[in-house]
Design a protein around this motif. Structure first.
Motif, PDB file in Angstrom:
ATOM      1  N   GLN A   1      60.818 -14.098  27.317  1.00  0.00           N
ATOM      2  CA  GLN A   1      60.483 -13.205  28.424  1.00  0.00           C
ATOM      3  C   GLN A   1      59.208 -12.445  28.085  1.00  0.00           C
ATOM      4  OE1 GLN A   1      63.293  -9.639  28.091  1.00  0.00           O
ATOM      5  NE2 GLN A   1      64.443 -11.304  27.154  1.00  0.00           N
ATOM      6  N   TYR A   2      58.604 -11.848  29.119  1.00  0.00           N
ATOM      7  CA  TYR A   2      57.377 -11.087  28.893  1.00  0.00           C
ATOM      8  C   TYR A   2      57.741  -9.643  28.637  1.00  0.00           C
ATOM      9  CZ  TYR A   2      52.718  -9.210  29.440  1.00  0.00           C
ATOM     10  OH  TYR A   2      51.529  -8.578  29.215  1.00  0.00           O
ATOM     11  N   ARG A   3      57.098  -9.018  27.655  1.00  0.00           N
ATOM     12  CA  ARG A   3      57.351  -7.619  27.334  1.00  0.00           C
ATOM     13  C   ARG A   3      56.119  -6.814  27.731  1.00  0.00           C
ATOM     14  NH1 ARG A   3      61.298  -6.384  23.202  1.00  0.00           N
ATOM     15  NH2 ARG A   3      60.302  -4.351  23.077  1.00  0.00           N
ATOM     16  N   PRO A   4      56.140  -6.128  28.876  1.00  0.00           N
ATOM     17  CA  PRO A   4      54.956  -5.363  29.290  1.00  0.00           C
ATOM     18  C   PRO A   4      54.677  -4.189  28.345  1.00  0.00           C
ATOM     19  CG  PRO A   4      56.683  -5.304  30.991  1.00  0.00           C
ATOM     20  CD  PRO A   4      57.209  -6.103  29.867  1.00  0.00           C
ATOM     21  N   TYR A  59      55.565 -13.964  20.487  1.00  0.00           N
ATOM     22  CA  TYR A  59      54.388 -14.813  20.673  1.00  0.00           C
ATOM     23  C   TYR A  59      53.301 -13.965  21.293  1.00  0.00           C
ATOM     24  CZ  TYR A  59      57.944 -18.535  20.569  1.00  0.00           C
ATOM     25  OH  TYR A  59      58.998 -19.348  20.247  1.00  0.00           O
ATOM     26  N   ASP A  60      52.036 -14.230  20.891  1.00  0.00           N
ATOM     27  CA  ASP A  60      50.964 -13.447  21.516  1.00  0.00           C
ATOM     28  C   ASP A  60      50.588 -14.063  22.861  1.00  0.00           C
ATOM     29  OD1 ASP A  60      48.213 -14.773  19.495  1.00  0.00           O
ATOM     30  OD2 ASP A  60      49.421 -15.688  21.061  1.00  0.00           O
ATOM     31  N   LEU A  61      49.579 -13.515  23.496  1.00  0.00           N
ATOM     32  CA  LEU A  61      49.272 -13.944  24.861  1.00  0.00           C
ATOM     33  C   LEU A  61      48.577 -15.298  24.917  1.00  0.00           C
ATOM     34  CD1 LEU A  61      48.292 -10.534  26.450  1.00  0.00           C
ATOM     35  CD2 LEU A  61      50.440 -11.764  26.528  1.00  0.00           C
ATOM     36  N   THR A  62      48.362 -15.917  23.730  1.00  0.00           N
ATOM     37  CA  THR A  62      47.882 -17.302  23.758  1.00  0.00           C
ATOM     38  C   THR A  62      49.018 -18.254  23.423  1.00  0.00           C
ATOM     39  OG1 THR A  62      47.313 -17.409  21.421  1.00  0.00           O
ATOM     40  CG2 THR A  62      45.642 -16.534  22.912  1.00  0.00           C
ATOM     41  N   GLN A  89      50.514 -12.690  33.851  1.00  0.00           N
ATOM     42  CA  GLN A  89      49.175 -12.220  34.146  1.00  0.00           C
ATOM     43  C   GLN A  89      48.863 -11.167  33.084  1.00  0.00           C
ATOM     44  OE1 GLN A  89      48.283 -10.206  37.881  1.00  0.00           O
ATOM     45  NE2 GLN A  89      46.241 -11.078  37.852  1.00  0.00           N
ATOM     46  N   THR A  90      47.837 -11.475  32.272  1.00  0.00           N
ATOM     47  CA  THR A  90      47.544 -10.566  31.166  1.00  0.00           C
ATOM     48  C   THR A  90      47.035  -9.243  31.720  1.00  0.00           C
ATOM     49  OG1 THR A  90      45.249 -11.274  31.028  1.00  0.00           O
ATOM     50  CG2 THR A  90      46.863 -12.545  29.766  1.00  0.00           C
ATOM     51  N   PRO A  91      47.022  -8.183  30.894  1.00  0.00           N
ATOM     52  CA  PRO A  91      46.479  -6.898  31.356  1.00  0.00           C
ATOM     53  C   PRO A  91      45.046  -7.038  31.858  1.00  0.00           C
ATOM     54  CG  PRO A  91      47.605  -6.622  29.264  1.00  0.00           C
ATOM     55  CD  PRO A  91      47.600  -8.088  29.548  1.00  0.00           C
ATOM     56  N   ALA A  92      44.305  -8.030  31.299  1.00  0.00           N
ATOM     57  CA  ALA A  92      42.913  -8.218  31.731  1.00  0.00           C
ATOM     58  C   ALA A  92      42.826  -8.945  33.063  1.00  0.00           C
ATOM     59  CB  ALA A  92      42.164  -9.004  30.665  1.00  0.00           C
ATOM     60  N   GLY A  93      43.937  -9.540  33.518  1.00  0.00           N
ATOM     61  CA  GLY A  93      43.921 -10.196  34.821  1.00  0.00           C
ATOM     62  C   GLY A  93      43.929 -11.712  34.772  1.00  0.00           C
ATOM     63  N   LEU A 138      52.633 -11.407  41.496  1.00  0.00           N
ATOM     64  CA  LEU A 138      52.535 -11.125  40.072  1.00  0.00           C
ATOM     65  C   LEU A 138      51.438 -10.105  39.822  1.00  0.00           C
ATOM     66  CD1 LEU A 138      54.026 -12.289  37.638  1.00  0.00           C
ATOM     67  CD2 LEU A 138      52.113 -13.813  37.285  1.00  0.00           C
ATOM     68  N   LYS A 139      51.819  -8.947  39.237  1.00  0.00           N
ATOM     69  CA  LYS A 139      50.825  -7.918  38.920  1.00  0.00           C
ATOM     70  C   LYS A 139      50.285  -8.131  37.521  1.00  0.00           C
ATOM     71  CE  LYS A 139      51.610  -5.225  42.591  1.00  0.00           C
ATOM     72  NZ  LYS A 139      52.157  -6.351  43.322  1.00  0.00           N
ATOM     73  N   PRO A 140      49.147  -7.511  37.165  1.00  0.00           N
ATOM     74  CA  PRO A 140      48.672  -7.599  35.776  1.00  0.00           C
ATOM     75  C   PRO A 140      49.710  -7.003  34.834  1.00  0.00           C
ATOM     76  CG  PRO A 140      46.961  -6.717  37.193  1.00  0.00           C
ATOM     77  CD  PRO A 140      48.197  -6.789  38.026  1.00  0.00           C
ATOM     78  N   ASN A 141      49.745  -7.550  33.611  1.00  0.00           N
ATOM     79  CA  ASN A 141      50.720  -7.146  32.607  1.00  0.00           C
ATOM     80  C   ASN A 141      52.150  -7.377  33.101  1.00  0.00           C
ATOM     81  OD1 ASN A 141      51.492  -6.213  30.080  1.00  0.00           O
ATOM     82  ND2 ASN A 141      51.677  -4.095  30.762  1.00  0.00           N
ATOM     83  N   ALA A 142      52.347  -8.565  33.672  1.00  0.00           N
ATOM     84  CA  ALA A 142      53.692  -8.920  34.122  1.00  0.00           C
ATOM     85  C   ALA A 142      53.914 -10.405  33.925  1.00  0.00           C
ATOM     86  CB  ALA A 142      53.874  -8.554  35.600  1.00  0.00           C
TER      87      ALA A 142
END
Lengths: 147, 369, 409
Positions: free
Chosen positions: A98-101, A115-118, A77-81, A58-62
């Motif tokens: 699903q996640y939208r990078p 939904y936000d990242l929380t 994994q958020t962009p911040a890691g 899993l990469k950041p922002n994925a």
């Protein structure tokens, strides 16, 4: 001679059959027992914790959908890691999110819920946030468990 | 044929010779031939009630099946609220023949209790508890209660919805007993409510405490049976009636019964596999129509029919005390029923038949509504 | 009057109800009781009072004088009960001034009055209509609460009832030639249920589509934009569909034509198709391409639903028989996702695009059903195995019986 032979032969046949039959029955009982004792290849999947992904996967922002018990979960994994995990069941009508990078948020394709990242529902029809799970990195594995 | 059997014991040439040499080695160290003597001399009276003699052995056999399948299940079962259901699901689906072992364990539990009831009623009707066999009866009655406890504790272990609520109701009823009720409830539940603590506790009962008690009682019970020999019914003259040797005649017939039991269990496991249901959810409301296992159903149904208040006291308490009294009476039957040859009609068989009829009728009502 | 205001502010926030010495408004009105005392009693919850604005802030007058003719002297600035036409202006005196409002709430909007003047209520009110709603009809005159206060008549769950006070009154509304059943219809709708019963505060109510102060029906060409604010996917799809041009040409409102405006019910498969009670037949004639497409789409969705149901039934059968099928059940949920998506896709009104979504769902349903049948086959295999073992055991029993008979003789 013949009269004493015949009962002896019948007796021997019966004894022979009994003996073999007994061995066969014993084998038929012992075989499942032996197979039972040998552990199956699939390790038990507990509904309370599961290895969702490998760190390298899993990469950041994925994001990644994984099976958690009977329902899908989403590991991001958020962009911040940071690693975060939520139930992937949309709180509107149960579609899988699903996640939208590109938008850096979690999106539901069915009715455009966001939904936000929380995990908080920020736009569209979802009435409640996504249920959050605990995430722990164990060596190379990312383990998700119910909070 | 008899000569051949005896020669197996005493040893002879070739293979028989080798066996007898092993026997001698063991005899020097264990003194096992004494046991062999007892078995060799054991004889079973033959009369028209002989068939009931098989049920004790059947109960024991089914108990052994329970111990073996139970030990096998122990290799995979996890006794915590989070994992129990999933571990049983795992056994049912991923473990090789797990479905077979689990279904046999569940079915055999029911068959064993049924056999125990038949064994109890047959010894009651045949008055086998007469002097000097009173303690055999007492240990047997205790074993019956133990097997009900096994059934009750084991039922919860899969941690599914039905079991959860059945346990809740069952322990609620235990809590109504006067004086010791609240203590009993907390002792059984491991707390005030049915929780994971209850599960762990019931697991401890089911695999450690109850088996320890059962081992002691079964050993005592079987020893007493060997010591006193088989009892003959009052209508039969113990001297005049023909006797069948235990080994090999009675034992072979026993084997037929045991093999039939295994066949029945295998068929039941395949055609009527034991359901797992849904995982217990302490916060969900109780499903409609909760019933305990069939061997408790007649008591459960009785409680439903008792009015809520009798002479100012809680109806439920009266019901429980009533069954407690019955249990006590069962335990002391040898000491309260007429011994010796009865003149005219005795009230014991009538009570026995009434009891059986009551159980059947109440159970039928429970399953019809 | 403004000097008094500044004086009060300078002294500090006045507690409610203000009973400062020399406040003759409060003293006299309380003594008089009933209707005249009511405003004083309400002022405890009033947001203006809580912020230090007393009677004089709106009504003028001199609270330091006790004689009525002195306290309520028009020449001293007493306004009394304002005319309905003047109320908006009175409120706007503060509420339209950003420099004033930001002392109390920097976020407060200050365009309510100008919006109001564009609205139907506003126009009628300025034209002298005594029945047209103005500020106090929705917000109250005394005891005004903030809109986010759940007890306020303009709190989101109370809005429909507040509007309905006039708009559901047949007698009141008769001169205006407007329907009076909107509140009733709304309460039966999905939105009404979501807001009132499920307390989903994001659900729309009257002001969500009509606006607050500039309350106007959206208008035929604008209503779909309103729906599209939340129902974005359907709106996007609709705009790509052949209906967009057709509706625009005929001046039919986009969403409302099929879903109604107030009584918006939960859509079901019954809404689409070539036969009653489908909405399609209202416009499309028998034999038209449109009706053919409607029938096709209905069929596709019905087929997918049927396949999903069959798969579900097979899996349930297997599960009840004791087989492990939690994996296929999990997969089947994805198939249901496709059904949900398909129902949204309908708004594209194109059977070809719908087919893509439906096929994806079909594939999943078929796979799950297959797993269910396999589980049932495994079960049958087990039973066969058991039958064989049972035969062997019965054979053994037979042999034993023979042996017993032998020993008896």
């Amino acid at each position: 001679m013949i009269s004493t032979e015949q009962p002896a032969t019948r007796r021997d046949v019966l004894n022979y059959l009994l003996g073999t039959g007994a061995l066969a029955t014993l084998a038929a009982i012992l075989y499942p027992i032996m197979r039972f004792m040998i552990p199956p290849r699939i390790v038990e999947s507990s509904a309370s914790s599961v290895v969702a992904a490998k760190v390298s996967e899993l990469k950041p922002n994925a994001g990644k959908i994984f099976k958690f018990g009977n329902k899908p979960g989403i590991l991001i994994q958020t962009p911040a890691g940071d690693y975060r995990a939520f139930s992937a069941v949309c709180t509107h009508l149960d579609c899988t999110v699903q996640y939208r990078p590109d938008e850096k948020l979690i999106w539901c394709a069915c009715h455009n819920g966001r939904y936000d990242l929380t995990g908080k529902n920020i736009s569209g029809p979802p009435p409640r946030p996504l249920e959050e799970f605990k995430v722990n990195a164990r060596g190379d594995e990312i383990v998700v468990s119910r909070g | 044929m008899r000569a051949a059997t005896r020669s197996w014991f005493r040893g002879g040439s070739g293979m028989n010779g080798r066996i007898s040499k092993c026997g001698d080695w063991l005899e020097e160290r264990l003194g096992w031939r004494a046991v062999q003597q007892v078995i060799d001399h054991k004889a079973v009276p033959q009369h028209r009630h002989t068939i009931w003699y098989y049920f004790g052995g059947m109960t024991l056999f089914l108990f052994v099946v329970q111990v073996c399948t139970g030990i096998m299940l122990l290799l995979y079962y996890r006794p915590s609220a989070e994992n129990a259901f999933e571990s049983v699901q795992f056994i049912m689906t991923e473990v090789q023949f797990g479905w077979l072992v689990r279904s046999i364990h569940s079915w055999s539990a029911n068959l064993m209790i049924a056999a125990a009831f038949v064994h109890m009623f047959s010894t009651l009707f045949l008055r086998a508890f007469r002097r000097p066999r009173e303690l055999t009866w007492v240990t047997g009655a205790l074993l019956l209660f133990l097997s009900l406890a096994f059934g009750f504790s084991g039922y919860l272990l899969p941690w599914n919805k039905l079991a959860f609520f059945a346990t809740k109701v069952g322990t609620d009823i235990a809590g109504v007993v006067p004086l010791i009720g609240p203590f009993l409830l907390r002792f059984l539940r491991g707390g005030d409510e049915v929780t994971g603590a209850t599960l762990t506790r019931f697991f401890g009962f089911h695999v450690a405490i109850l088996p320890a008690c059962a081992t002691a009682l079964v050993s005592l019970h079987v020893y007493l049976v060997q010591k006193h020999g088989m009892s003959t019914p009052l209508s039969v003259d113990p001297e005049a009636t023909p006797k069948m040797k235990f080994v090999p005649d009675f034992l072979l017939r026993d084997l037929v019964g045991w093999l039939a039991a295994i066949t029945l269990l295998a068929v039941l496991a395949a055609i009527f596999p034991w359901e797992l249901g849904e995982k217990a959810d302490p916060f969900a409301p109780a499903p409609a129509g909760i019933k305990p296992e069939w061997y408790f159903v007649f008591m459960f149904q009785t409680l439903k029919y008792i009015p809520s208040k009798i002479l100012g006291m809680d109806g439920e308490i009266i019901g429980i005390l009533f069954f407690g009294l019955l249990g006590l009476l069962l335990l002391v039957t040898p000491f309260v029923s007429p011994s010796g040859r009865p003149r005219g009609r005795s009230w014991l068989p009538i009570i026995g038949i009434l009891a059986i009829a009551y159980i059947i009728v109440l159970s039928t009502f429970a399953y019809r509504t | 009057m403004w000097q008094q205001l500044l004086l009060v502010m300078f002294i500090g926030q006045a507690p409610a109800p203000p009973a400062a010495a020399g406040d003759s408004c409060i003293k006299c009105h309380l003594e008089m009781g009933d209707a005249l005392a009511a405003p004083i009693k309400l002022s405890a919850q009033d947001i203006h009072s809580q912020n230090g604005l007393t009677c004089t802030a709106c009504h003028g007058g001199d609270p330091s004088r006790s004689a009525p003719e002195e306290a309520m002297n028009a020449r001293q600035g007493f306004v009394g009960k304002p005319a309905r036409k003047q109320i908006g202006l009175l409120c706007a005196k503060c509420h339209s001034r950003p420099d004033f409002m930001r002392k109390y709430n920097p976020q407060a909007r200050v365009d309510q009055y100008s919006e109001y003047l564009t609205s139907v209520h506003g126009k009628k009110n300025q034209g002298g209509d005594q029945n047209a709603a103005t500020c106090i009809d929705c917000h109250g005159a005394h005891g005004i609460r903030a809109p986010k206060d759940p007890n306020s008549p303009v709190y989101v769950t109370n809005v429909a009832a507040t509007c309905g006070r006039c708009h559901s009154d047949a007698k009141l509304m008769s001169p205006y030639d407007i329907a009076t059943n909107q509140q009733e219809l709304y309460s039966k709708s999905v939105h009404g249920e979501a807001l009132m019963k499920q307390r989903d505060l994001s659900a729309p109510t009257c002001n969500s589509c009509h606006g607050n102060h500039g309350a106007t029906p959206p208008g035929v060409d604008a209503v779909a934009n309103v729906c599209g604010q939340c129902h974005v996917t359907q709106w996007d799809l609709f705009n790509q569909s052949p209906h967009r041009k057709a509706f625009a040409e005929n001046k039919w409102p986009a969403c409302v034509t099929c879903h109604q405006n107030h009584e918006i019910l939960r859509p079901t498969e019954a809404m689409i198709g070539g036969e009653e009670p489908a909405t399609c037949v209202i416009c499309h004639q028998e034999g038209s391409a449109g009706l053919r497409a409607a029938r096709e789409m209905k069929q596709e969705i019905a087929n997918l639903q049927a396949r999903l149901t069959t798969a579900d039934q097979v899996l349930e059968r297997a599960q009840r028989a004791g087989m492990e099928v939690s994996g296929p059940i999990y997969q089947l949920a994805e198939g249901r996702n496709q059904l949900v998506l398909a129902r949204v896709q309908v708004h594209r009104f194109d059977p070809a695009t719908l087919k893509k979504t439906v096929s994806a769902g079909d594939v999943i349903a078929a796979a799950s059903e297959q797993s269910g049948w396999k589980a049932l086959q495994d079960l049958a295999y087990r039973r066969k195995g058991m039958a064989v073992s049972a035969l062997i055991l019965l054979g053994m029993i037979g042999l034993l019986l023979l042996k017993i008979r032998r020993l008896k003789n």
